[in-house]
Design an enzyme around this catalytic site. Structure first.
Site, mmCIF file in Angstrom:
data_model
loop_
_atom_site.group_PDB
_atom_site.id
_atom_site.type_symbol
_atom_site.label_atom_id
_atom_site.label_comp_id
_atom_site.label_asym_id
_atom_site.label_seq_id
_atom_site.Cartn_x
_atom_site.Cartn_y
_atom_site.Cartn_z
ATOM 1 N N THR A 88 1.792 -14.798 -13.469
ATOM 2 C CA THR A 88 1.247 -15.179 -12.181
ATOM 3 C C THR A 88 2.215 -15.113 -11.136
ATOM 4 O O THR A 88 2.738 -16.008 -10.486
ATOM 5 C CB THR A 88 0.945 -16.769 -12.349
ATOM 6 O OG1 THR A 88 2.364 -17.347 -12.926
ATOM 7 C CG2 THR A 88 0.117 -17.166 -13.509
ATOM 8 N N THR A 90 3.781 -13.631 -7.203
ATOM 9 C CA THR A 90 3.494 -13.727 -5.767
ATOM 10 C C THR A 90 2.584 -12.778 -5.462
ATOM 11 O O THR A 90 2.496 -11.782 -5.565
ATOM 12 C CB THR A 90 4.632 -13.702 -5.036
ATOM 13 O OG1 THR A 90 5.752 -14.643 -5.598
ATOM 14 C CG2 THR A 90 4.239 -14.312 -3.642
ATOM 15 N N ALA A 219 7.974 -28.643 -9.860
ATOM 16 C CA ALA A 219 8.683 -29.274 -9.079
ATOM 17 C C ALA A 219 10.325 -29.074 -9.875
ATOM 18 O O ALA A 219 11.340 -29.074 -9.336
ATOM 19 C CB ALA A 219 8.591 -30.759 -9.212
ATOM 20 N N CYS A 273 10.989 -16.376 -11.767
ATOM 21 C CA CYS A 273 10.334 -17.628 -11.779
ATOM 22 C C CYS A 273 10.692 -18.596 -10.475
ATOM 23 O O CYS A 273 10.038 -19.054 -9.794
ATOM 24 C CB CYS A 273 10.186 -18.682 -12.836
ATOM 25 S SG CYS A 273 9.280 -17.858 -14.156
HETATM 26 N N1 LIG Z 1 9.876 -15.798 -18.089
HETATM 27 C C1 LIG Z 1 10.200 -17.107 -18.276
HETATM 28 O O1 LIG Z 1 11.454 -17.485 -18.664
HETATM 29 C C2 LIG Z 1 9.080 -18.160 -17.989
HETATM 30 C C3 LIG Z 1 8.042 -17.773 -17.542
HETATM 31 N N2 LIG Z 1 7.009 -18.818 -17.487
HETATM 32 C C4 LIG Z 1 5.520 -18.655 -16.877
HETATM 33 O O2 LIG Z 1 4.835 -18.053 -17.911
HETATM 34 C C5 LIG Z 1 3.809 -17.079 -17.279
HETATM 35 C C6 LIG Z 1 4.079 -15.916 -17.874
HETATM 36 O O3 LIG Z 1 5.460 -15.324 -17.908
HETATM 37 P P1 LIG Z 1 6.515 -14.014 -18.322
HETATM 38 O O4 LIG Z 1 5.920 -14.058 -20.016
HETATM 39 O O5 LIG Z 1 7.542 -14.174 -18.079
HETATM 40 O O6 LIG Z 1 5.309 -12.995 -18.097
HETATM 41 P P2 LIG Z 1 5.346 -11.237 -18.629
HETATM 42 O O7 LIG Z 1 4.872 -10.445 -17.473
HETATM 43 O O8 LIG Z 1 6.494 -11.237 -19.562
HETATM 44 O O9 LIG Z 1 3.888 -11.327 -19.794
HETATM 45 C C7 LIG Z 1 2.676 -11.724 -19.346
HETATM 46 C C8 LIG Z 1 1.783 -10.686 -20.365
HETATM 47 O O10 LIG Z 1 0.402 -11.060 -19.920
HETATM 48 C C9 LIG Z 1 -0.382 -9.941 -20.192
HETATM 49 N N3 LIG Z 1 -1.580 -10.223 -19.520
HETATM 50 C C10 LIG Z 1 -1.913 -10.111 -18.167
HETATM 51 N N4 LIG Z 1 -3.360 -10.368 -18.096
HETATM 52 C C11 LIG Z 1 -3.899 -10.178 -19.420
HETATM 53 C C12 LIG Z 1 -5.278 -10.313 -20.026
HETATM 54 N N5 LIG Z 1 -6.028 -10.504 -19.049
HETATM 55 N N6 LIG Z 1 -5.456 -10.361 -21.218
HETATM 56 C C13 LIG Z 1 -4.495 -10.090 -21.975
HETATM 57 N N7 LIG Z 1 -3.111 -9.962 -21.572
HETATM 58 C C14 LIG Z 1 -2.977 -10.011 -20.422
HETATM 59 C C15 LIG Z 1 0.570 -8.806 -19.487
HETATM 60 O O11 LIG Z 1 0.080 -7.489 -20.134
HETATM 61 C C16 LIG Z 1 1.926 -9.070 -20.028
HETATM 62 O O12 LIG Z 1 2.380 -8.741 -21.276
HETATM 63 C C17 LIG Z 1 4.370 -16.881 -15.876
HETATM 64 O O13 LIG Z 1 3.320 -17.781 -15.230
HETATM 65 C C18 LIG Z 1 5.574 -17.705 -15.660
HETATM 66 O O14 LIG Z 1 5.769 -18.163 -14.583
HETATM 67 C C19 LIG Z 1 7.140 -20.165 -17.754
HETATM 68 C C20 LIG Z 1 8.432 -20.467 -18.409
HETATM 69 C C21 LIG Z 1 9.440 -19.478 -18.403
HETATM 70 O O1 LIG Z 2 10.133 -21.101 -15.270
HETATM 71 C C1 LIG Z 2 10.683 -20.249 -15.657
HETATM 72 O O2 LIG Z 2 10.885 -19.328 -15.694
HETATM 73 C C2 LIG Z 2 12.044 -21.160 -16.031
HETATM 74 O O3 LIG Z 2 13.034 -20.718 -14.962
HETATM 75 C C3 LIG Z 2 14.464 -21.020 -15.424
HETATM 76 O O4 LIG Z 2 14.807 -20.148 -16.516
HETATM 77 P P1 LIG Z 2 15.499 -18.735 -16.357
HETATM 78 O O5 LIG Z 2 14.911 -18.229 -14.889
HETATM 79 O O6 LIG Z 2 14.923 -17.939 -17.564
HETATM 80 O O7 LIG Z 2 17.023 -18.791 -16.251
HETATM 81 P P2 LIG Z 2 18.002 -19.848 -15.601
HETATM 82 O O8 LIG Z 2 18.925 -20.210 -16.682
HETATM 83 O O9 LIG Z 2 17.297 -21.006 -14.919
HETATM 84 O O10 LIG Z 2 18.672 -18.963 -14.529
HETATM 85 C C4 LIG Z 2 18.104 -18.507 -13.311
HETATM 86 C C5 LIG Z 2 19.010 -18.079 -12.279
HETATM 87 O O11 LIG Z 2 19.884 -18.979 -11.777
HETATM 88 C C6 LIG Z 2 21.309 -18.361 -12.162
HETATM 89 N N1 LIG Z 2 22.271 -19.801 -12.189
HETATM 90 C C7 LIG Z 2 21.921 -20.468 -13.339
HETATM 91 C C8 LIG Z 2 22.646 -21.682 -13.409
HETATM 92 C C9 LIG Z 2 23.826 -21.853 -12.412
HETATM 93 O O12 LIG Z 2 24.525 -22.775 -12.544
HETATM 94 N N2 LIG Z 2 23.929 -20.867 -11.348
HETATM 95 C C10 LIG Z 2 23.235 -19.856 -11.340
HETATM 96 O O13 LIG Z 2 23.542 -19.150 -10.628
HETATM 97 C C11 LIG Z 2 21.186 -17.652 -13.241
HETATM 98 O O14 LIG Z 2 22.304 -16.832 -13.404
HETATM 99 C C12 LIG Z 2 19.913 -16.979 -13.084
HETATM 100 O O15 LIG Z 2 20.276 -16.085 -12.076
HETATM 101 C C13 LIG Z 2 14.437 -22.503 -15.899
HETATM 102 O O16 LIG Z 2 16.034 -22.757 -16.182
HETATM 103 C C14 LIG Z 2 13.764 -22.781 -16.925
HETATM 104 O O17 LIG Z 2 13.722 -24.095 -17.313
HETATM 105 C C15 LIG Z 2 12.061 -22.332 -16.725
HETATM 106 O O18 LIG Z 2 11.027 -22.661 -17.669
#
Ligand SMILES: NC(=O)C1=CN([C@@H]2O[C@H](COP(=O)(O)OP(=O)(O)OC[C@H]3O[C@@H](n4cnc5c(N)ncnc54)[C@H](O)[C@@H]3O)[C@@H](O)[C@H]2O)C=CC1
Ligand SMILES: O=C(O)[C@H]1O[C@H](OP(=O)(O)OP(=O)(O)OC[C@H]2O[C@@H](n3ccc(=O)[nH]c3=O)[C@H](O)[C@@H]2O)[C@H](O)[C@@H](O)[C@@H]1O
Length: 484
Positions: A88, A90, A219, A273
């Protein structure tokens, strides 16, 4: 047997479903994606993402109750619970460009679910989405009314990359939002709760209404990022006054009401994110007629941009105001340690800043592939703060190819370098033989530590000029204030 299908085999879908499969042997889990290379990699020895502990979990379940497939429609049709974990990002054009979440992938997944379903399903929002998205999704799902009941749940994911498996095994909380006001909604909440209850203690599973769950995710990320921008703003003041940000953050964090986590000063936060989700929150505030609230959260991102610029300016001004033709070793390119993910990594902005001053960069990162780094550095960068959606510093592909090289270890990167820039806190950078590195560099030899990983005192003893974020300045740097 309950069947789960997850649409989106990315950083969230892959690890989350692998852990569900491991903890719930009685559930069959299919992870589907439109990307053929991604699914091929999930089915191979080399998984598409690096995450400590992930290989082990996948090996234990793959082919038993965990399957990765490109057959999206077939698997969705057969599932009782469909998680949607697509990206998802921007929006980059149109209404809300630069801030609003782009729900194209989500919408197309929802339409497909509506089209192929022949039985009732629970549809779970796993992706991070704007508050009230479930309302729109409900409309799409019920539009093709074939007498099928869809229950929408919001179950945002809180894992962090690099610690995904540990976070999934032992989460602080699992959040499930649903239509608490209807029996069907309550039943769906209970069904999903039962899945997590296989390994998560009941008191950590929070059930709320849909909007609270959706908003809590945005949030939570905004609060986390705000802590980093807060400590980073203080780091600038530390450098100006002789205070030490590590000591300040330790002292501040000892107050239990504040807590010690997420207070490490750095060159800036990155990742896919934080920026995206805060901009999303900003846009929602603007749409709801709350400009003051929008501006409050915008400031978190402004400080992050300021911190990255400040780092580049500090480096250039310390090196006699130019890095043109100078070799700079970049240690670490991913947005944090233990991941190869480079989305929104601060290294992109720092490297571009140095390239615009015509530096030669030699990069080493244990997990980032060279072609990914090259792509990141030459991609047009969108300026979130420009209403017209203009782009900031652009570095063309040819400059990147001529001026950036990736190597396979830190010693190779630092050989003959005028300066070292540490941009990711990989553990191996703490224990490098800095004496050997110093001997192989022209003098004066500089270290700019954007992650506060090195022992400043030791390195100064060796002879380095060291800049470490928010630490008392080296006398060499004192008269060269960093201007943003
Ligand atoms: N990366 C993270 O650490 C975190 C991400 N999120 C949220 O989770 C969501 C996914 O993030 P990521 O896993 O990092 O993204 P990602 O880009 O790694 O994976 C998304 C996958 O969805 C697939 N896709 C897109 N449209 C599709 C469709 N219509 N049918 C089947 N597959 C499809 C893409 O090919 C891609 O492999 C986002 O909304 C993100 O904000 C939440 C918490 C942690
Ligand atoms: O929605 C998401 O994608 C996720 O975003 C972050 O996880 P992530 O981005 O994977 O990694 P973080 O550990 O949060 O680090 C984010 C960035 O902040 C930096 N950071 C983190 C902690 C800190 O004290 N200082 C700092 O500069 C890290 O180096 C990194 O660049 C949140 O920690 C997760 O809870 C959330 O699920």
């Amino acid at each position: 047997m309950v069947k789960i299908c997850c649409i989106g085999a990315g950083y969230v879908g892959g690890p989350t479903m692998a852990v569900i499969a491991l903890k719930c042997p009685s559930i069959e889990v299919a992870v589907v994606d439109i990307s053929v290379p991604r699914i091929t990699a999930w089915n191979s020895e080399k998984l598409p993402i690096y995450e400590p502990g992930l290989d082990d979990v996948v090996k234990k379940c793959r082919g038993k109750n965990l399957f990765f497939s490109n057959e999206v429609e077939k698997n969705v049709a057969q599932a009782d619970i469909v998680f949607v974990s697509v990206n998802t990002p921007t929006k980059s054009s149109g209404l809300g460009a630069g801030k609003a979440a782009d729900l194209t992938y989500w919408e197309s997944a929802a339409r497909m679910i509506a089209d192929v379903s022949k039985s009732s399903k629970i549809v779970v929002e796993k992706s991070t989405v704007p508050v009230k998205t479930a309302e729109a999704i409900e409309k799409i799902l019920t539009h093709n009314n074939k007498g099928i009941e869809f229950q929408i749940l919001s179950n945002p994911e809180f894992l962090a990359e690099g610690t995904a498996i540990a976070d999934l095994f032992d989460p602080d909380r699992v959040l499930i939002g649903g239509r608490e006001e209807t029996p069907g909604g309550l039943k769906a909440i209970k069904t999903l709760k039962d899945v997590y209850a296989h390994w998560v203690p009941e008191e950590r599973i929070i059930c709320t209404n849909l909007w609270s769950a959706e908003l809590s995710k945005l949030a939570a990320n905004a609060f986390l990022a705000q802590r980093i921008s807060s400590v980073n703003s203080i780091s600038a003041l530390c450098e100006a006054t002789g205070a030490n940000v590590t000591q300040v953050s330790y002292s501040v964090g000892k107050d239990q009401r504040i807590g010690s986590k997420f207070l490490s000063a750095s060159v800036g936060f990155g990742g896919s994110c934080f920026q995206k989700d805060i901009l999303n929150l900003v846009y929602i505030c603007e749409c709801n007629g709350l400009p003051e609230v929008a501006n409050y959260w915008k400031q978190v991102i402004k400080i992050n941009d300021y911190q990255k610029n400040r780092f580049v300016n500090r480096l250039v001004s310390s090196m006699f105001n130019t890095v043109s033709g100078k070799k700079i070793a970049i240690l670490g390119f991913s947005f944090k340690k233990d991941t190869g993910d480079t989305r929104e990594t601060p290294a992109i902005d720092v490297c571009r800043g140095l390239l615009s001053d015509r530096a030669q960069l030699i990069v080493y990162d244990p997990q980032v592939p060279e072609e990914q780094m090259m792509k990141d550095l030459s991609m047009p960068k969108f300026d979130w703060d420009q209403p017209s959606g203009s782009t900031t510093i652009q570095i063309d592909e040819e400059t990147v190819r001529k001026s950036v090289k990736m190597v396979h270890n830190a010693y190779e990167a630092t050989k003959d370098a005028h300066a070292i820039c540490i941009l990711t806190e990989w553990d191996e950078f703490k224990s490098l033989d800095y004496k050997k590195i110093f001997d192989n560099m022209p003098k004066p030899a500089y270290v700019f530590d954007g992650r506060n990983v090195v022992d400043v005192g030791k390195l100064r003893q060796i002879g380095f000029i060291v800049y470490s974020i928010g630490k008392p300045l080296d006398p060499w740097l004192k008269d060269m204030p960093a201007v943003a």
